[in-house]
Design an enzyme around this catalytic site. Structure first.
Site, PDB file in Angstrom:
ATOM      1  N   GLY A 267      40.590  38.369  46.864  1.00  0.00           N
ATOM      2  CA  GLY A 267      40.769  37.172  46.898  1.00  0.00           C
ATOM      3  C   GLY A 267      41.814  36.642  47.997  1.00  0.00           C
ATOM      4  O   GLY A 267      41.946  35.482  48.382  1.00  0.00           O
ATOM      5  N   GLU A 268      42.644  37.629  48.400  1.00  0.00           N
ATOM      6  CA  GLU A 268      43.774  37.298  49.389  1.00  0.00           C
ATOM      7  C   GLU A 268      43.274  36.972  50.674  1.00  0.00           C
ATOM      8  O   GLU A 268      42.124  38.012  51.347  1.00  0.00           O
ATOM      9  CB  GLU A 268      44.756  38.354  49.185  1.00  0.00           C
ATOM     10  N   ALA A 269      43.481  36.098  51.478  1.00  0.00           N
ATOM     11  CA  ALA A 269      42.929  35.834  52.920  1.00  0.00           C
ATOM     12  C   ALA A 269      43.033  37.078  53.755  1.00  0.00           C
ATOM     13  O   ALA A 269      42.449  37.210  54.807  1.00  0.00           O
ATOM     14  CB  ALA A 269      43.198  34.653  53.400  1.00  0.00           C
TER      15      ALA A 269
ATOM     16  N   ILE B  63      40.910  39.898  53.045  1.00  0.00           N
ATOM     17  CA  ILE B  63      39.407  39.459  53.659  1.00  0.00           C
ATOM     18  C   ILE B  63      39.384  39.585  55.288  1.00  0.00           C
ATOM     19  O   ILE B  63      38.408  40.346  55.736  1.00  0.00           O
ATOM     20  CB  ILE B  63      39.102  38.383  52.990  1.00  0.00           C
TER      21      ILE B  63
END
Length: 1403
Positions: free
Chosen positions: A326-328, A331
């Site tokens: 979920g952490e940008a 990703i």
């Protein structure tokens, strides 16, 4: 032809298996989730056939269908379908009939890393079903359905254990008598029961369509191989579970456990290929920013090959293995690496990797927008194209390309691999997920509303078939047929805890007979399996639980199910006794408690009536007020005291029935107790007693465990001081009797346990119990002594050892007396059979000999007296070492302080033993004699007792001879120090009589050992412990005076006789013992050198006695030893007046110091100290004077002894030996003259003349006698040894000696200076004529001078003429000096007229 047929048959089998996989498995896959019961039941029947007949060729398929068909239904506890679950339970019940199937399932799936733990899940599912719906959970089941389902599940669990036990029995070839046969089949199961033959046939005729590997011939055993595989699987699952909680620690654990390599590439392959990892946590781990995680992520992405793949296709493949974090930033890192990898695999796809990076982000956003139901406003195609303008290095990507990409994403969602069928949130978290079975189970678990196209999806079926093929291609797909019984241990480790819970809870909560029966059957099978497999923890858990369910520790709570539990305990003991080991303790505890309650039920008085310790009146009063029902009072008085304790509820771990529970017993409890005691009659005493009677059928290990457990239980019974019981103690005697015929090796192990037990009980503070134990031990010993023991065995010794240990440890006089009587009875009743037991018997009597109670000593000696007198041949019949034990025992009795007759009789028996030993009537001596005869045939032991001349055997210093003789002789030697005169005299007589009468049988070496170790130690006390000079100063009177009297009695009575006897013994056996003459002389000289006049006199007398009796046998070398010894004695005993002088000086100095101390003001303590010091000084002076007097007397005795010895053996003495005597005498004379001429010493002695009482001069007699002896010896040498005297020049020595004597006389007769003390200095004063004291001294010296003149006159003419010049001045001085008598002048006148005058005339 046969080979061709076999090949065709194998080919047909393979074709048939192929058809099954292609058609039957496909049909089974499609219909396994049908809601129609007929179809589901048919599916189960088909699957049963596959498992029974074709499991070897369908390993992968069965691994899929078992969870799909069986476990899915079994594990559904909250909302089960009753009919489906009953079908599955009956399927499992049928499956358990073939014992091979379950074991094969375990090793092929639970031990396979790639497969689910089918066996473990099956057992846990059965446990959950047996426990029913969790409390508070909603369910559609009716109560009757729930109860039926629980019972069926319980039966299945019992069937699993029964199946495991049957397989184990078959593998270990355990006889049928151990099989548990009471298997009941309910009416509802008749179909499966009637079809049970199917599984039996399958067990023998299963089709080996696949590769079956029993591994019987491999280097490592089957069990070891599967143990390693299962351990690997369990450790891997542990690592995966840890990863799903904390990824970093999970990876670290797996790397340390060697399940994963430590390189980034290996870890990436693990994350990509291993099932069961949490996809979300994989994404989180790959997105970490630390260096190692980045390298793992790069290796993970680089493992993909995206060549010639569409962008969305590559992205789908990439995202199948994990969920994007979920952490940008995470990703971003993952997407950036994906874009780089895609462009590397497809260099012409985009201008740069940035294009792929942006497009990947855009596609991921589109996928979320299109397929997330929470998004209301969906992204259109135009929006997607517009969002991606200018991303290709400033240029636009083709609209057709982006449009087709949009359409594919919207139509088919990008999902993870396991998300193919249901949302991730609905996935189970059990081992299905870990082992990758979710995608398979999702086919049959799906809900009806999730898409009709999925129900008949050919793609999914095709996907499943591909998975089957993939599993079959792996090495783990090889089918293994279990043969090693050790595998059963791993199965038990998996299932024992669920089984214990499944059986314990219903048995505790339910009173239903069927449920009780099934639970107890389960316990029996479980104990059987765990016991045979030696799984101690598991076995004890089942046995302990079952023992608690008997409720024998709380008799008021017993119900019918507890009676059934007691029967189960008895059955276990009967059928599995060889394997119970430590669990016997729980079973025998139940037996003990049952017997206690049974006796209460019969109204018999309890053991405590006879064995309880006395209680005080208060406790008795409390007991009399106990609440006892009339129905119990009718049974007898024993019930009144102990029924209340049985009625109280106690814990299982408490010592007895009712335990230590306290409190008021209610009427209800007593009523329950009466009813329950009647219920116990369902279990007959015969069944309980059979446990003990059948102990003789236990194997060698089991009987030892049985005895250990019985001893522990008996200790618990006897531990209670108020309620002791002897039930187990009596059973110990019984089982010892039953098992007495076992081989000695096993019986020794049994007795080592029983021996410690009897010792502990025999030393009990409870006298009644200790007496009972000793009597029980006596009974066993009597039974065992009925068996004949072979030579050189030692078991009787071990068997009777408890008697000795208890005899030494117990404080009870009654027990010690009982032991004496028991041993006496055994001896007299079984004397023919006693062999090694003699040793223990003598140890018992030896211990009794030192007892503090007279009656025990007399009782023991009465027995030993009869044994030695009547049964002596039996003592050494087989083991001659018992002779020494007998001797040691008699010696112990000689020290008896209660009865002098006992000691004297014991000494007499020692004489008897010595006679038997000398006659060779010991077995060992006879054998040695036989060997010494160089193999001559001997008819009997009696014939070997004497040699050819009927003299007896010859004893040497060999170990066996020393072993026999030395305890006897040394014991007699010690007795010579006994304070009782009669004992000393008797012991001394027997000792020397033994040596005198049997000494001719001893070798020289043995004689030397006898003298060194037996005779010489007799006099150690004399030589080292007697006070010098016999002068003793003690603080108190009576006690020390008594001690002095005892010492003097020993000295004058025993020591004198002993020394004379030792000398006589030496003389008697001189030819044998002459090498030790030096040691004998050393002994005598040590007596003479002791500053004790009596001792010295004894030594001189013994020396003369030895010379008188043996001197004629001495050689010249021996005589040289004699004269040198005399010289040593004379030099060592020269009187020393220096000590007297120093003591007198101390007194003078002390007196002067005391005179300077003022008397006024002095304390009483100071005056006392001064008096004590003065007393010490005077005591020291008295001691020195006494020592000098003693030495003087010894010197005179020595001179006398020398002359006596010379007169007796003057013919044998050589001139050199005579000259040694002369030198000795001359040294004594010179020393005496030196003292006599010391005027200062003489004056000091005269000052204390009243104290010393010495003549003046003090050594005048010694000087005169020693000079006189010298003159006589030298004259005799010249006369007797004329030839030898020339060599030594004896005449010159004689002339010199005469000259010395004359000089001494003339010096004494001359005027001397009388010293006078002035200011502390000595100075000459005046010269005065001789006084009366000097005249008396000269008169005493006159005979010596006369003798000297006569010797001079007796010289030969030549010698006289030659020496006249030396003598003439001395003769002139004799004429001019004064004399004390006229003897000297008369002799001088005669000499001058007879010899000197003629010479002068001739001149």
């Amino acid at each position: 032809m046969l080979e061709l047929f076999s090949a065709r048959a194998i080919g047909m089998i393979l074709l048939f298996l192929g058809a099954i996989k292609q058609y039957l498995c496909l049909s089974l896959l499609k219909n396994s989730a049908s809601s129609l019961m007929n179809i589901f039941q048919l599916s189960c029947s088909i699957f049963m056939s596959l498992v029974s007949r074709f499991r070897a060729g369908l390993k992968a398929e069965i691994g899929v269908f078992f969870p799909m068909i069986v476990l899915r239904v079994l594990e559904n506890v909250a909302q089960p379908n009753f009919q489906q679950k009953m079908i599955v339970l009956r399927f499992l019940e049928k499956l358990c009939v073939d014992s091979q199937i379950l074991v094969d399932v375990f090793i092929n799936y639970d031990c396979d890393v790639e497969s689910s733990n089918i066996f473990e899940r099956m057992v846990n599912g059965l446990l959950k079903t047996a426990q029913g719906v969790p409390p508070g959970a909603a369910t559609t089941l009716l109560p009757a359905q729930d109860a039926t389902m629980k019972l069926e599940a319980l039966k299945c669990l019992v069937g699993v254990l029964r199946s495991m036990g049957d397989w184990m029995n078959r593998q270990l070839r355990i006889p049928d008598s151990h099989l548990l046969k009471n298997v009941e089949v309910d009416d509802g199961n008749t179909e499966y029961a009637n079809n049970s033959h199917l599984s039996n046939e399958v067990g023998e005729e299963s089709v080996d369509g696949g590769d079956s590997h029993p591994e019987t011939g491999t280097e490592t055993s089957e069990a070891a191989s599967f143990e390693q595989r299962r351990a690997y699987k369990l450790e891997l699952q542990e690592g995966i579970s840890l990863f799903n909680r904390k990824p970093r620690k999970g990876i670290e654990f797996l790397v340390n456990a060697k399940k994963v390599g430590d390189s980034p590439e290996e870890i990436a392959a693990f994350l990509k290929n291993v099932s069961g990892l949490d996809k979300t946590l994989i994404g989180d781990y790959l997105g970490e920013r630390d260096d190692f995680s980045l390298r793992v992520m790069h290796a993970y992405v680089d493992s993909f090959n995206f060549q010639d793949m569409q962008f969305d296709e590559a992205l789908r493949l990439f995202l199948q293995g994990f969920r994007l974090p979920g952490e940008a930033q995470k990703i971003d890192r993952i997407t950036e690496k994906f874009a780089e990898r895609y462009c590397k695999c497809n260099p012409k796809a985009f201008t740069s990797a940035d294009t792929a990076y942006v497009l990947a982000y855009s596609v991921i956003m589109l996928n979320t927008d299109a397929h997330n139901p929470m998004v209301k406003n969906k992204m259109s195609k135009a929006d997607f194209i517009r969002n991606n303008r200018g991303i290709d290095d400033g240029q636009d990507l083709p609209e057709d390309y982006l449009g087709s990409l949009y359409d594919r994403i919207v139509k088919i969602e990008i999902k993870m691999k396991d998300d193919t069928l249901i949302p991730q949130s609905k996935l189970p978290t059990n081992s299905n997920k870990i082992l990758g079975l979710d995608s398979i189970l999702n086919i049959v678990i799906r809900k009806r509303g999730e898409g009709k196209d999925l129900e008949t999806s050919d793609d999914l079926i095709r996907h499943m078939q591909e998975q089957f093929k993939a599993k079959a291609s792996k090495s783990e797909s090889v089918y293994y047929a279990a043969t090693d019984v050790v595998i059963l241990k791993f199965m038990v480790e998996v299932c024992w805890a669920p089984m214990l819970a499944a059986f314990s809870v219903p048995l505790d909560q339910s009173d239903d007979e069927v449920i009780t029966y099934q639970c107890l059957q389960g316990f029996r099978y479980a104990v059987h399996v765990t016991s045979v497999m030696c799984m101690q923890t598991q076995r004890d858990a089942f046995v302990t639980s079952l023992a608690k369910f008997t409720s024998l520790h709380s008799a008021a709570d017993i119900r019918q199910k507890n009676i059934d539990a007691i029967k189960a305990i008895v059955s276990i003991a009967d059928e599995d006794g060889n394997y119970l080991q430590e669990a016997w303790e729980h079973i025998l505890t139940c037996v003990s408690r049952f017997e206690h309650l049974h006796l209460l039920g019969e109204g018999a008085p309890p053991d405590a009536t006879f064995f309880a310790l006395p209680q005080n009146e208060l406790e008795k009063a409390k007991q009399s007020k106990s609440s006892i029902l009339p129905v119990l009072k009718k049974k007898g008085p024993g019930r009144l005291q102990y029924a209340a304790a049985a009625a109280r509820r106690g814990s299982y771990d408490s010592a007895g029935v009712g335990g230590h529970a306290s409190g008021v017993v209610t009427t209800e409890q007593m009523n329950n107790l009466v009813t329950n005691l009647n219920m116990l009659e369902q279990v007959g005493s015969f069944e309980m007693n059979r446990i003990f009677t059948r102990s003789q059928k236990l194997n060698s290990e089991a009987i030892v465990d049985f005895v250990k457990a019985l001893c522990k239980v008996s200790m618990e019974e006897l531990r209670s001081p108020a309620d002791p019981r002897v039930f187990s103690l009596t059973k110990i005697v019984e089982i010892a009797h039953y098992n007495m015929n076992r081989i000695r090796l096993i019986w020794s192990r049994i007795w080592s346990v029983l021996s410690d037990f009897f010792v502990t009980i025999g030393c009990s503070e409870n006298l009644s119990i200790a007496i009972f134990a000793m009597d029980s031990l006596r009974q066993l010993a009597m039974k065992f002594l009925e068996r004949e023991e072979l030579v050189n065995y030692n078991f009787q010794n071990e068997f009777m050892k408890p008697f000795v240990i208890v005899m030494r440890k117990t404080n009870s006089v009654e027990i010690r007396e009982l032991i004496i009587r028991c041993v006496s009875q055994m001896v007299f009743a079984r004397v023919n059979n006693v062999k090694s037991g003699w040793k223990i018997m003598f140890m018992v009597f030896t211990t009794a000999a030192s007892d503090e109670h007279k009656n025990i000593v007399l009782l023991a000696f009465e027995t030993i007296e009869k044994i030695v007198r009547d049964y002596f041949p039996y003592i050494t019949e087989t083991e001659t070492t018992t002779f020494t034990d007998c001797v040691n025992c008699l010696i112990a009795f000689t020290n008896s302080r209660f009865n002098k007759d006992v000691s004297l009789n014991a000494i007499a028996f020692l004489r008897f033993c010595a006679l038997k030993l000398a006659e060779g009537e010991l077995g060992c001596s006879a054998k040695n004699k036989e060997k010494e005869k160089a193999g001559k045939p001997v008819s009997s032991s009696s014939s070997t007792a004497k040699d050819e001349n009927s003299v007896g055997p010859t004893f040497t210093d060999r170990e066996d001879h020393l072993y026999f003789w030395f305890p006897l002789l040394a014991g007699l030697s010690e007795l010579t120090f006994d304070p009782r005169a009669d004992i000393r005299k008797s012991a001394l007589q027997v000792l020397f009589d033994t040596l005198r009468y049997h000494g001719h049988l001893f070798s020289p070496a043995l004689w030397e050992r006898v003298y060194d170790s037996v005779l010489f130690p007799l006099f150690d006390y004399v030589r080292h412990a007697i006070d010098p000079a016999g002068f003793k100063v003690h603080g108190d009177g009576s006690e020390h005076e008594l001690k002095d009297i005892e010492e003097d009695a020993w000295l004058y009575e025993t020591c004198t006789v002993a020394l004379q006897l030792a000398v006589d013994l030496f003389v008697k056996f001189y030819n044998t013992v002459n090498p030790i003459l030096k040691k004998v002389l050393t002994l005598l000289i040590s007596f003479i050198k002791r500053p004790h006049q009596s001792l010295a006199g004894i030594g001189v007398a013994a020396f003369v006695r030895l010379m008188s009796n043996a001197g004629g046998l001495f050689s010249d070398e021996k005589w040289q030893e004699v004269v040198l010894s005399l010289k040593e004695a004379a030099i060592e005993t020269l009187p020393d007046f220096a000590t007297i002088v120093h003591s007198m000086e101390d007194i003078d100095i002390g007196s002067a110091a005391d005179s300077l101390t003022p008397t006024y003001g002095a304390s009483s303590d100071a005056s006392i100290t001064t008096e004590e010091m003065e007393a010490q000084r005077h005591s020291k002076l008295e001691l020195a004077i006494s020592d000098t007097k003693c030495r003087t007397a010894v010197q005179l005795l020595l001179i006398q002894a020398m002359m006596e010895i010379y007169n007796m053996h003057r013919e044998q003495l050589s001139a050199s030996n005579m000259m040694v005597l002369v030198e000795t005498l001359h040294a004594v004379a010179v020393h005496a003259h030196k003292v006599n001429s010391d005027h200062t010493l003489r004056s000091k002695l005269q000052e204390v003349g009243s104290l010393t009482q010495m003549p003046d001069p003090p050594l005048l007699r010694l000087e005169s006698e020693s000079y006189q002896a010298c003159l006589n010896l030298l004259q005799n040498v010249i006369v007797d040894k004329s030839v030898l005297s020339k060599e030594v020049d004896v005449e010159a020595c004689l002339v010199q000696l005469c000259e010395e004597v004359l000089h001494v006389y003339i010096d004494t007769a001359s005027s001397v200076s009388i010293p006078e003390s002035h200011n502390g200095h000595l100075k000459p004063h005046w010269i005065i004529p001789l006084g009366s004291a000097r005249r008396r001294e000269l008169a005493s010296r006159a005979p010596l001078v006369v003798a000297t003149l006569q010797v001079i006159s007796g010289l030969k003419d030549s010698s006289f003429d030659k020496s006249l010049s030396r003598f003439f001045p001395l003769l002139a001085s004799l004429i001019s000096c004064e004399h004390g008598s006229g003897e000297v002048l008369s002799a001088l006148s005669e000499m001058l007229s007879s010899w000197v005058g003629p010479i002068l005339l001739r001149a």
